[in-house]
Design an enzyme around this catalytic site. Structure first.
Site, PDB file in Angstrom:
ATOM      1  N   ARG A  35      89.376   7.784  42.440  1.00  0.00           N
ATOM      2  CA  ARG A  35      89.971   8.814  43.045  1.00  0.00           C
ATOM      3  C   ARG A  35      91.173   8.170  44.063  1.00  0.00           C
ATOM      4  NH1 ARG A  35      84.526  11.673  44.886  1.00  0.00           N
ATOM      5  NH2 ARG A  35      84.557  13.493  43.095  1.00  0.00           N
ATOM      6  N   ASN A  71      66.193  16.321  47.147  1.00  0.00           N
ATOM      7  CA  ASN A  71      66.481  14.969  46.051  1.00  0.00           C
ATOM      8  C   ASN A  71      65.500  13.947  46.208  1.00  0.00           C
ATOM      9  OD1 ASN A  71      68.579  16.813  44.875  1.00  0.00           O
ATOM     10  ND2 ASN A  71      70.177  15.707  45.699  1.00  0.00           N
ATOM     11  N   HIS A  78      78.850   5.987  50.187  1.00  0.00           N
ATOM     12  CA  HIS A  78      79.547   6.933  49.446  1.00  0.00           C
ATOM     13  C   HIS A  78      79.567   8.253  50.338  1.00  0.00           C
ATOM     14  CE1 HIS A  78      81.048   9.178  46.107  1.00  0.00           C
ATOM     15  NE2 HIS A  78      79.978   9.946  45.981  1.00  0.00           N
ATOM     16  N   VAL A 103      72.907   8.121  40.352  1.00  0.00           N
ATOM     17  CA  VAL A 103      74.263   9.039  40.423  1.00  0.00           C
ATOM     18  C   VAL A 103      73.983   9.906  41.668  1.00  0.00           C
ATOM     19  CG1 VAL A 103      75.969  10.331  39.478  1.00  0.00           C
ATOM     20  CG2 VAL A 103      75.070   8.582  38.026  1.00  0.00           C
ATOM     21  N   ARG A 116      76.709  15.363  51.835  1.00  0.00           N
ATOM     22  CA  ARG A 116      75.716  14.612  50.888  1.00  0.00           C
ATOM     23  C   ARG A 116      74.227  14.503  51.382  1.00  0.00           C
ATOM     24  NH1 ARG A 116      80.601  12.066  49.955  1.00  0.00           N
ATOM     25  NH2 ARG A 116      81.512  12.325  48.142  1.00  0.00           N
TER      26      ARG A 116
HETATM   27  N1  APR Z   1      63.670  16.008  36.557  1.00  0.00           N
HETATM   28  C1  APR Z   1      64.670  16.112  35.465  1.00  0.00           C
HETATM   29  N2  APR Z   1      65.855  17.011  35.840  1.00  0.00           N
HETATM   30  C2  APR Z   1      65.676  17.598  36.820  1.00  0.00           C
HETATM   31  C3  APR Z   1      64.585  17.437  37.942  1.00  0.00           C
HETATM   32  C4  APR Z   1      63.616  16.675  37.752  1.00  0.00           C
HETATM   33  N3  APR Z   1      62.658  16.654  38.371  1.00  0.00           N
HETATM   34  N4  APR Z   1      64.914  18.356  38.908  1.00  0.00           N
HETATM   35  C5  APR Z   1      66.192  18.706  38.683  1.00  0.00           C
HETATM   36  N5  APR Z   1      66.718  18.485  37.342  1.00  0.00           N
HETATM   37  C6  APR Z   1      68.075  18.698  36.752  1.00  0.00           C
HETATM   38  C7  APR Z   1      68.286  20.148  37.039  1.00  0.00           C
HETATM   39  O1  APR Z   1      67.444  21.032  36.222  1.00  0.00           O
HETATM   40  C8  APR Z   1      69.963  20.245  36.652  1.00  0.00           C
HETATM   41  O2  APR Z   1      69.947  20.717  35.238  1.00  0.00           O
HETATM   42  O3  APR Z   1      69.103  18.245  37.348  1.00  0.00           O
HETATM   43  C9  APR Z   1      70.349  18.778  36.745  1.00  0.00           C
HETATM   44  C10 APR Z   1      71.345  18.603  38.013  1.00  0.00           C
HETATM   45  O4  APR Z   1      72.383  19.412  37.458  1.00  0.00           O
HETATM   46  P1  APR Z   1      73.505  20.056  37.882  1.00  0.00           P
HETATM   47  O5  APR Z   1      72.765  21.316  38.960  1.00  0.00           O
HETATM   48  O6  APR Z   1      74.458  20.510  37.369  1.00  0.00           O
HETATM   49  O7  APR Z   1      74.091  19.056  39.259  1.00  0.00           O
HETATM   50  P2  APR Z   1      75.118  18.037  38.934  1.00  0.00           P
HETATM   51  O8  APR Z   1      76.655  18.483  39.178  1.00  0.00           O
HETATM   52  O9  APR Z   1      75.073  17.300  37.566  1.00  0.00           O
HETATM   53  O10 APR Z   1      74.929  16.868  40.129  1.00  0.00           O
HETATM   54  C11 APR Z   1      73.805  16.177  39.808  1.00  0.00           C
HETATM   55  O11 APR Z   1      74.699  14.251  40.799  1.00  0.00           O
HETATM   56  O12 APR Z   1      76.986  13.696  41.847  1.00  0.00           O
HETATM   57  C12 APR Z   1      75.454  13.960  42.050  1.00  0.00           C
HETATM   58  O13 APR Z   1      75.512  15.427  44.337  1.00  0.00           O
HETATM   59  C13 APR Z   1      75.339  15.408  42.780  1.00  0.00           C
HETATM   60  O14 APR Z   1      73.048  14.951  43.310  1.00  0.00           O
HETATM   61  C14 APR Z   1      73.794  15.631  42.449  1.00  0.00           C
HETATM   62  C15 APR Z   1      73.481  14.977  41.081  1.00  0.00           C
END
Ligand code: APR
Length: 309
Positions: A152, A96, A176, A119, A89
């Site tokens: 879990r 992030n 976490h 999250v 992570r």
């Molecule tokens: N503003 C809005 N949305 C954003 C931005 C931003 N600046 N940057 C990225 N995103 C969006 C991406 O476009 C994507 O659709 O965040 C979304 C993340 O979705 P996924 O890639 O499907 O990731 P996900 O599995 O949802 O996980 C998101 O939660 O559990 C944690 O570790 C995981 O950090 C991750 C987060």
């Protein structure tokens, strides 16, 4: 009285699934935001089109901007990259960090009274960043991790014993990460201490699987990380807040001396109600448990130091 409003930032796997649970449970209207053009709009419209079938009344709106999030009661922040196999992570921190900083400012400008549920990983560090950047009181910036980790552990216990998941009570403290601190001593099945139902070696095996539970899913999926259980956990927190349920649930909050820890966001049991994390519940820990908590806190502190804020 109008409906409550929940905004979900990030319309990826976790965000879209959180929107789904929130709408289906009629917790309020939902605004889904993402930077990808068309994705939040398409998913929101698709979800709303499911409402006549499933029979829920909730507006669901998708957007690439933040005006639709105005005056939210709860904002769930899932924007950011997820893990791939071989990543921890912590490997997500740099990317992030930038995303969370910009998102939190946009959200708070429009919803100064909202409660933020974080999250995005690394969870404890991103919750700390959101707390510091948002300027919100500590009760209103809460990280989702403990409910997921505990779920879990409960799921593995239920599988092992062949009993209902509903009868299992468990508690996990700490960050976490793989150093989280499951507490078998505070784990029961319908009030029966776990130690009376399973031998120590089996409990140790389930604890170990829980610690690595996120990685297990990442290795199976290969292209992303868990989303059903994480989004369900964020929605359990949302429901506890919006319905002022005063549930006692493990969440990541800013500590100022509780558990001997200061200036850190860390997983502890809290009372969740309309004001957010209304109270931290302190437990009596054994020397061994205290050592594990200290070790977990040390790795969270190290990650927070990487933020350089
Ligand atoms: N503003 C809005 N949305 C954003 C931005 C931003 N600046 N940057 C990225 N995103 C969006 C991406 O476009 C994507 O659709 O965040 C979304 C993340 O979705 P996924 O890639 O499907 O990731 P996900 O599995 O949802 O996980 C998101 O939660 O559990 C944690 O570790 C995981 O950090 C991750 C987060």
């Amino acid at each position: 009285m109008g409906r409550r409003k929940i905004s979900v930032i990030g319309a990826g796997f976790v965000g879209a699934t959180a929107a789904h649970w929130a709408a289906e449970k009629e917790l309020g209207d939902v605004a889904l935001v993402d930077i990808l053009e068309g994705i939040p709009q398409g998913k929101a419209l698709d979800l709303f089109e499911a409402s006549p079938i499933e029979g829920f009344d909730a507006k669901v709106i998708g957007s690439n901007g933040y005006d639709e999030t105005k005056n939210s009661d709860v904002v769930i922040v899932t924007s950011g990259v997820p893990r791939k196999p071989g990543m921890s992570r912590e490997d997500l921190l740099e990317t992030n960090k930038k995303i969370i900083e910009s998102v939190v400012l946009q959200v708070v400008q429009r919803s100064p009274n909202a409660i933020l549920i974080m999250v995005t990983n690394p969870l404890d560090t991103m919750t700390y960043l959101a707390y510091k950047r948002s300027g919100l009181p500590k009760q209103r910036v809460i990280g989702m991790a403990g409910i997921l980790d505990t779920a879990r552990f409960k799921a593995f216990i239920a599988m092992e014993l062949g009993v209902s998941v509903e009868d299992i009570q468990a508690l996990i403290l700490g960050g976490h990460g793989d150093e989280m601190v499951p507490l078998p001593r505070y784990t029961t099945v319908s009030g029966i201490p776990l130690s009376q139902l399973l031998p120590k070696e089996t409990i140790d095996r389930l604890v170990d699987r829980t610690r690595k539970g996120g990685g297990e899913i990442v290795n199976l999926l290969k292209t992303g990380s868990a989303f059903y259980a994480p989004s369900a956990a964020a929605i359990q927190m949302t429901e506890a807040i919006l319905k002022d349920k005063k549930r006692i649930l493990p969440c990541c909050v800013y500590l100022e001396g509780e558990y001997g820890l200061k200036d850190i966001c860390f997983g502890v049991p809290v009372k969740l109600g309309e004001k957010g994390a209304e109270k931290v519940v302190e437990l009596d820990l054994t020397e061994e448990e205290k050592k594990l908590v200290a070790k977990s806190a040390e790795s969270v502190k190290k990650s927070i130091a990487e933020l350089k804020i």
